[in-house]
Design a protein around this motif. Structure first.
Motif: not given
Lengths: 282, 484, 315
Positions: C235, C238-239, C272
């Motif tokens: 995560e 990804r962010d 994810t």
């Protein structure tokens, strides 16, 4: 010595902490068994009921947010005030019910004691009706009883004071507000109770008391969409009960009637259970 | 294969045997049934079997059988022995769990991952939990020696067929009632398989009776003079009709009805888990969940961030064959329900809300609806007020905590609500203000037999699960409360 | 732009930035990871996944008992994991201690594995308890000996006591030594950071300081690469990509021993961070015994019958 001329009381409704006459201007005449005039109590209309529900709704969240300790103290205060008015209640009861003063006094004392019994419940409901629930997973899960909201109560004709107290106290102690319809036949102790309540720090609108005819008002109680629960202990005719339940189904009112000894179930009948889940973790 | 994709991973159907035609389960054995109607696999429209349409006579026979079983056996049996029967049932359900899961997914359209990991294990858990109550009823909260009602008439919906059956039958039997249960019209098969479990458990004949059929069959059960207790899960409309039908009687009713739950996201929420919670809240079981988090209330200062992440996440939802172990969103249960979802979604378009769905291929046959969100929804929109009962989420924004609560409570329903925040005091504050029977804080759509479930306001009467739910199947012997 | 424009390099700005990160609810993260673990990967997917995982393995030996012969054997395995089947891809990298780097590099080159980088664990691996001068020298030694990748450990003590800037500066310093010469993997040692909030904060801290990869664990501390920790790190990358348009890699290491575990990692990545991360340049798995399980599964899929460890080479 000439007998002093009595200063009579005007019996009015009790709505939102004030004592208005019925907006309809109607009253009905009460006479004692020997035929002598007693009083002209108000004959409440559906609009009086509407006003009372509005007041009850406005008062509800504030009352529910008061601490249980505070609610208990206020209810106890009402008992204190009642105890000082035993004579007045007893005179009204004996006059209307045709029982002796002594018997009437016994009923008042019982009613006051009943009120004290209820007052002590305010901070114990979570202990008997709440729970922490052992769910399968990393969650804290608990159930608490919460007040239902606005409750209508049609008090029984007999036992005019005790019956009314059984209709009001278990409802409001948990944080509900109430609109009660007193005994039609014997409404005077109800208004005297209202006077007691008015001087007992109970916030206005928490308890509203109407006098009038149940046949006329019960259907409006049943159909009012802002009434969440209804105590119909005072309704006896099966056809009227059925009519009330049919009408009350429109907002799925919690409709109950009670018999027998007072019990916490009577309090819990006008409460909701709320269950809260929260994860446990770091 | 040039990238890592999931090949089909179908659960085998071979574990289930579906008869070509079923009767009712009355007095311990299966009847022939007179008139029949088809039950479909909603993912293919394939006819799975023919289900008997219960008539007034058949309801009558079932109630009679339940009455006899109640009078002669079940009410006389010790709590300990009733409990042992329930334990047996729980164990057999565990043994045959895969069979139940496959059959449930076939008949209902829900993903096998959910029937296998949620519905069936929870159903068995409900029997296991209530089995333990059977000999401890003195502690149910109604004083010593509480009594069962007698014969319970139970009507369940199609969204969790087996699980709702267990929510109804397990507490009823534990408390000492016998039951006549009517499954939903479109999902009778697992109830009929459950009847076989009762036979394997050698449950005395007549303690559990199952009459299949439609709304008229249900009405016959509700109006039957031999019923002492009604338990219904379904629409608020039907719930009200039941309340009216039993008005002249002293029958007690538990009603688990509709909902339009608010899922409130504060700006201090754990965002990634919150996005999962939103998805689980509305897309679990195709949104066919009375407590679904169908209204998403986002604090304005994080609305864009949450929506962006939600859309990315929604694009990963795998829609398709319910028996594929990797399917996240299965088929809509019926043509009728699909029509309703279309109708309300179209109303959302017409009223000016903005619709968004991820690209995803839907199978050619069967009943399907893409996971959908509507933004720009206001309280006045139909999709803000009416229960859609499908994978459709209405999104609102709010500025202050008070506004969130006000919007959340602005509905005749009060079944459930969600709160997302990392601030404990805010969670407790909001939990207190929300008018809902179940509050999920930093989670959503969690169920457990020990946890009472049920709604405020028009979401119903009473609770199911936990001690609170058990009480609905008992009457106190010394308590002066008369639940009209 | 320096620090991707997210911070200005001051302690204040770093602490402020880390404070803006959303918390992680442990139960929610665990539950998501558990759901993804139910994905059923069969037939063609599984075949594809096995080869993809092999190409992502950082084949590792980090023992006090490591010898040149042991390392050379590992290098042979890295180049041709299954001598009986040349369609098996070579692994992602060889991961060794500093003193074995030159041996590994030479052996790989000798066997035609020029394309396989040698990763060195540096900066006083595994504890990180040494002076900065030693850590810098450790790194320089590894690169000089031919390491193309540096797996550094962070100072967990500094992180846990809130001295984020110290950790940040350490990573920056090592980053500068690596320069263009070596990729930098930053080991968070999540088993010692304990909370997912810490994992998220440490991930961003490492990325801001210049990590090319964030890596879960040294393999010396349990728990290591749990599915939830990998989820939180995925995560984070990804962010971070949303904020900076730069993709940072993720390397779970420790405890991934079976094909099934490894495929679950691919599922986590796909659902994810996204399929863009399903490449050895953005996802590696630090492992030793995993490779043989992958090879056995691969044999099973090729031949149709279950194989025996006797048919795969132990190193």
């Amino acid at each position: 010595m000439s007998e002093r001329l009595e200063v009579r009381k005007t019996y009015k409704l009790y709505i939102n902490g004030a004592f208005p006459r019925s907006e309809s201007g109607r009253t009905y005449e009460l006479r004692s068994e020997d035929g002598s005039f007693i009083a002209n109590p108000c004959l409440a209309s559906r609009k009086d009921l509407r006003d009372a529900v509005t007041a009850a709704r406005a008062a509800q969240s504030g009352w529910a947010n008061a601490t249980a300790y505070n609610r208990g103290q206020i209810l106890y205060r009402i008992a204190e005030m009642m105890d000082g008015r035993i004579d007045q209640f007893a005179r009204e009861i004996s006059l209307l019910d045709g029982i002796s003063r002594k018997e009437a006094e016994m009923e008042v004392r019982a009613a006051t004691d009943r009120w004290v019994w209820y007052a002590g419940w305010s901070d114990k409901l979570g202990a008997i009706a709440g729970a922490t629930n052992p769910v399968s997973g990393p969650f804290y899960n608990f159930t608490i009883p919460e007040p239902l909201g606005v409750v209508g109560a049609i008090a029984p004709e007999r036992k005019s004071l005790l019956g009314l107290i059984d209709a009001i106290a278990p409802v409001i102690l948990s944080g509900n507000t109430v609109v009660a319809l007193a005994s039609t036949r014997a409404p005077l102790p109800a208004i005297t109770l209202a006077e007691v309540i008015a001087t007992s720090d109970l916030p206005k609108g928490v308890c509203n008391i109407l006098t009038g005819k149940r046949g006329e008002l019960a259907p409006w109680f049943a159909s009012h969409m802002d009434i969440d629960g209804l105590d119909i202990t005072g309704v006896e005719e099966p056809s009227l009960i059925a009519e009330i339940k049919v009408s009350g189904a429109q907002n799925l009112k919690r409709i109950h009637s009670f018999e027998g000894h007072p019990s916490p179930q009577r309090i819990l009948a006008f409460m909701e259970s709320k269950t809260i889940w929260h994860p446990i973790g770091v | 294969m040039r990238t890592f994709e999931y090949a089909p991973a179908l659960e085998s159907r071979s574990i289930v045997t579906i008869g070509s035609e079923y009767g009712h389960f009355i007095n311990g054995s299966f009847t022939k049934g007179r008139n029949h109607f088809p039950t479909l696999d909603p993912s293919t429209e394939e006819i799975l079997s023919q289900i008997a349409l219960g008539s007034v006579d058949e309801v009558d026979a079932a109630v009679d059988s339940a009455r006899v079983a109640y009078e002669s056996i079940w009410s006389k049996m010790s709590g300990r022995d009733r409990g042992k029967y329930l334990y047996r049932i729980a164990r057999i359900m565990q043994e045959r769990a895969r069979e139940f899961a496959v059959l449930e997914s076939l008949d209902n359209g829900k993903p096998i991952r959910e029937s296998r990991d949620v519905d069936v294990p929870l159903a068995a858990a409900h029997f296991f939990y209530h089995a333990g109550w059977a000999d401890k009823l003195d502690y149910a909260g109604l004083g010593d020696s509480p009594h069962p009602h007698g014969v319970a008439g139970q009507i369940i919906p199609w969204n969790f067929p087996l699980l709702m059956l267990s929510w109804k039958i397990a507490p009823a039997l534990a408390a000492g009632n016998t039951v006549v249960l009517k499954p939903a019209e479109t999902t009778s098969l697992t109830a009929l398989l459950f009847a076989q479990v009762c036979q394997q458990a050698e449950l005395p004949a007549g303690v559990v009776n199952i009459v299949t059929g439609n709304g008229q069959t249900g009405a016959a059960l509700v109006n039957h003079p031999g019923i002492d207790k009604i338990a219904f899960t379904g629409s608020t409309e039907v719930g009200k009709a039941i309340a009216r039908a039993i008005a002249p009687t002293s029958i007690k009713a538990t009603l688990e009805l509709g909902g339009k739950a608010a899922n409130i996201v504060f700006d201090d929420a754990p965002i990634d888990e919150c996005v999962e919670g939103i998805v689980n809240g509305i897309f679990f079981n195709q949104g066919h969940v009375c407590c679904a988090g169908s209204r998403l209330l986002l604090q304005e200062n994080i609305a864009d961030e949450v929506l962006a992440k939600l859309k990315v996440r929604m694009a990963k939802i795998r829609v398709g064959n319910p028996l594929d172990k990797n399917t996240d969103l299965g088929a809509i249960n019926s043509q009728e329900q699909l029509n309703k979802i279309h109708e309300l979604s179209n109303a959302g378009d017409a009223e000016g809300a903005e619709r968004w769905s991820p690209e995803c291929e839907l199978p050619g046959r069967g009943y399907w609806f893409r996971p959908t969100i509507f933004t720009g929804v206001t309280q006045a929109h139909r999709i803000a007020q009416e229960e859609i009962f499908g994978p459709v989420l209405s999104v609102f924004t709010f500025r202050t905590p008070d506004e969130a609560i006000e919007k959340a409570n602005n509905t005749p329903y009060g079944l459930s609500a969600g709160i997302w925040s990392e601030k404990g005091s805010k969670i407790l504050w909001a939990s207190q203000k929300l008018k809902a029977g179940v509050i999920w804080a930093n989670t959503f759509n969690k169920f457990d037999p020990a946890s009472p479930f049920g709604g405020y306001k028009e979401s119903g009467w009473g609770r199911e699960g936990g001690r609170h739910g058990l009480m609905a199947y008992l009457r106190g012997s010394e308590v002066g409360v008369e639940n009209e | 732009m320096k620090f991707y424009g997210l911070i200005d390099g001051s302690e204040k700005s770093l602490i402020h930035f880390l404070g803006t990160l959303s918390g992680v609810d442990q139960t929610g993260a665990d539950s998501r990871a558990a759901t993804l673990a139910t994905r059923s990967i069969k037939t063609t997917s599984k075949r594809f996944a096995i080869d993809l995982v092999i190409s992502m393995v950082d084949l590792t030996t980090l023992e006090g008992a490591d010898t040149p012969e042991k390392v050379r054997a590992l290098c042979a395995k890295a180049v041709r994991p299954d001598p009986s089947d040349l369609t098996v891809p070579s692994v992602g990298a060889i991961c060794v201690y500093n003193d074995m780097v030159s041996i590994a590099r030479a052996q790989l080159d000798l066997l035609g594995g020029n394309h396989i980088p040698v990763a060195a664990v540096a900066t006083a691996f595994p504890s990180g308890r040494a002076s900065m001068a030693v850590k810098m020298q450790d790194t320089e030694d590894a690169i000089s000996a031919g390491a193309g990748e540096i797996d550094m450990v962070i100072d967990r003590g500094a992180f846990l006591s809130g001295r984020y800037m110290e950790v940040f500066e350490e990573i920056r310093t090592i980053r500068e030594i690596c320069g263009e010469r070596a990729h930098l993997k930053v080991i968070l040692e999540t088993g010692e950071l304990v909370t997912y909030d810490n994992v998220r904060r440490a991930s961003f801290l490492a990325m801001l300081a210049g990590a090319d990869f964030i890596k879960t664990s040294t393999g010396k501390v349990a728990p290591a690469a749990t599915a939830s920790v990998v989820l939180v790190m995925l995560e984070a990358v990804r962010d971070f990509y949303q904020m900076t348009e730069r993709r940072i890699g993720v390397k779970p290491a420790g405890g991934i021993r079976t094909t099934k575990d490894a495929i679950k990692q691919l599922v986590l990545v796909k659902e994810t961070a996204g399929p863009e991360w399903l490449t050895p340049s953005l996802f590696r798995i630090g492992a030793s015994s995993l490779l043989n399980d992958l090879l056995m599964q691969r044999m099973k899929m090729r031949t149709g019958y279950y194989t025996s460890p006797n048919y795969v080479t132990i190193d």
